[in-house]
Scaffold this active site. Sequence first.
Site, short mmCIF file in Angstrom:
data_model
loop_
_atom_site.label_atom_id
_atom_site.label_comp_id
_atom_site.label_asym_id
_atom_site.label_seq_id
_atom_site.Cartn_x
_atom_site.Cartn_y
_atom_site.Cartn_z
N ARG A 159 0.85 -1.19 0.00
CA ARG A 159 0.00 0.00 0.00
C ARG A 159 0.88 1.24 0.00
NH1 ARG A 159 -3.57 -2.77 -1.43
NH2 ARG A 159 -5.59 -3.16 -0.45
N GLU A 161 -3.51 7.26 -5.14
CA GLU A 161 -3.83 6.63 -6.44
C GLU A 161 -5.15 7.17 -6.98
OE1 GLU A 161 -3.87 2.41 -5.81
OE2 GLU A 161 -1.88 2.44 -4.95
N HIS A 164 -1.20 -0.32 -9.90
CA HIS A 164 -1.84 -1.18 -8.88
C HIS A 164 -2.48 -2.42 -9.54
CE1 HIS A 164 -3.90 -1.16 -4.68
NE2 HIS A 164 -3.65 -2.39 -5.09
P1 NAP Z 1 -0.94 -11.13 5.63
O1 NAP Z 1 -0.84 -12.57 5.36
O2 NAP Z 1 -1.85 -10.64 6.72
O3 NAP Z 1 0.55 -10.60 5.90
C1 NAP Z 1 0.82 -9.34 6.37
C2 NAP Z 1 2.13 -9.37 7.15
O4 NAP Z 1 2.43 -8.03 7.56
C3 NAP Z 1 2.07 -10.24 8.38
O5 NAP Z 1 3.11 -11.19 8.30
C4 NAP Z 1 2.28 -9.29 9.55
O6 NAP Z 1 3.21 -9.91 10.43
C5 NAP Z 1 2.91 -8.06 8.91
N1 NAP Z 1 2.49 -6.85 9.61
C6 NAP Z 1 1.26 -6.50 10.00
N2 NAP Z 1 1.28 -5.32 10.63
C7 NAP Z 1 2.58 -4.95 10.67
C8 NAP Z 1 3.24 -3.82 11.22
N3 NAP Z 1 2.58 -2.87 11.87
N4 NAP Z 1 4.58 -3.75 11.06
C9 NAP Z 1 5.26 -4.71 10.42
N5 NAP Z 1 4.67 -5.80 9.87
C10 NAP Z 1 3.35 -5.91 10.01
O7 NAP Z 1 -1.40 -10.34 4.34
P2 NAP Z 1 -1.11 -10.72 2.81
O8 NAP Z 1 -2.19 -11.58 2.28
O9 NAP Z 1 0.29 -11.16 2.69
O10 NAP Z 1 -1.29 -9.27 2.13
C11 NAP Z 1 -0.44 -8.21 2.50
C12 NAP Z 1 -0.91 -6.91 1.88
O11 NAP Z 1 -0.60 -6.87 0.50
C13 NAP Z 1 -2.42 -6.68 1.91
O12 NAP Z 1 -2.87 -6.21 3.18
C14 NAP Z 1 -2.60 -5.64 0.83
O13 NAP Z 1 -2.55 -4.33 1.35
C15 NAP Z 1 -1.41 -5.87 -0.09
N6 NAP Z 1 -1.85 -6.34 -1.42
C16 NAP Z 1 -1.56 -5.60 -2.52
C17 NAP Z 1 -1.98 -6.03 -3.78
C18 NAP Z 1 -1.68 -5.25 -5.02
O14 NAP Z 1 -2.47 -5.30 -5.96
N7 NAP Z 1 -0.56 -4.58 -5.10
C19 NAP Z 1 -2.71 -7.21 -3.90
C20 NAP Z 1 -2.98 -7.94 -2.76
C21 NAP Z 1 -2.53 -7.50 -1.52
P3 NAP Z 1 3.20 -9.63 11.98
O15 NAP Z 1 1.78 -9.79 12.42
O16 NAP Z 1 4.14 -10.66 12.51
O17 NAP Z 1 3.73 -8.25 12.16
#
Ligand code: NAP
Length: 331
Positions: free
Chosen positions: A250, A279, A297
């Site tokens: 993000r 965006e 995106h």
């Molecule tokens: P996820 O499985 O929930 O993974 C997120 C990771 O971020 C977790 O390992 C968490 O670990 C860590 N995290 C959470 N809060 C944090 C903080 N304050 N500081 C540091 N690390 C933190 O989510 P995901 O499925 O991998 O997706 C991740 C993100 O990718 C989504 O939320 C979305 O915003 C983005 N995304 C973007 C696109 C795109 O089109 N570009 C598409 C899909 C997703 P801990 O809890 O151990 O900190």
Amino acid sequence: MEQAGSGEGKAEKDGPVHVLTASPSAVGPAWGRLVEKLADAGFTVHKLWEQADADTFFANDGDQIKAVVPGHEGVNGEMMDRLPNLEIIANFGVGYDAIDVNAAKDRGIRVTNTPDVLSDDVADLALALMLDVSRRLTLADRYVREGKWEEGNFPIQRKVSGKKVGILGLGRIGQAIASRASAFHMKVAYHGRHEKSGVPYEYHSSLVDLAKACDFLVIACPGGASTRHLVNKEVLEALGPKGCLVNIARGSVVVESELVKALAEGRLGSAGLDVFEDEPRVPEELRKMDNVVLQPHIGSATFETREDMADLVVRNLTAHFSGKELPTPVA
Ligand code: NAP
């Protein structure tokens, strides 16, 4: 009023369930398929972006709506209040930072998202950005098209294989990036709020230390208040003049003005960005930089994945209106 679906719902108990699809960026094949699948599942679909006047729609039809399927624009408490019979928000995406989950909880509204099915695509894009930025593939393509090759060879660039990648947020997408990077013989390290058990990667409790130790810093954590501006001037300085920032998470995680300055002044080497703070507006300075690759995106934007995401949205809604357990709830 624009509608899709017969209204002879298979999923509802007491007449058709009215679903509002609410993305202003909704026009396009992915959302078209989602609307078809919702209609096939028996839901009556209202497309907010096709309403002549949203206020009139909310006033006249808001009380019919039991479900909303938003995109990046999310749903705030004000919108929830305009839909007094809303039961569920089924996000068409994994990141739900634009949905006011607390406001939903206060009103007893369930929230779901689409995890896992998109992780491969987003991880693929992260690797593509690392490769593109380092080898300047987009620039080299332009070089050939513009006939410059005939005037001389393209400048030598930087290697990816064997380098060190730091991942901010080793979740589903972060781990998919790590396994791809490992296949490129890269060393992988990560930062998150907690060290993960059972992963073979080096943990850094400090994001600045991670950035110092890495050639690439890839952001894969969620957006929202808790991660806002985590990647600030200090982190960018730590990544340094040869470092590369890749953001597929993000735009809100990065202080974009500091990113622009660091790139312009050579304090940061390069960047590959799929997401931005405001965006679809992208700073003019970034658009002019050759050491930056910009994407609109598109992390999960493949036909295959959007089909899977749409199926998961429908499965969540169908489960909810059949009184079954939600497949992928977030609240
Ligand atoms: P996820 O499985 O929930 O993974 C997120 C990771 O971020 C977790 O390992 C968490 O670990 C860590 N995290 C959470 N809060 C944090 C903080 N304050 N500081 C540091 N690390 C933190 O989510 P995901 O499925 O991998 O997706 C991740 C993100 O990718 C989504 O939320 C979305 O915003 C983005 N995304 C973007 C696109 C795109 O089109 N570009 C598409 C899909 C997703 P801990 O809890 O151990 O900190």
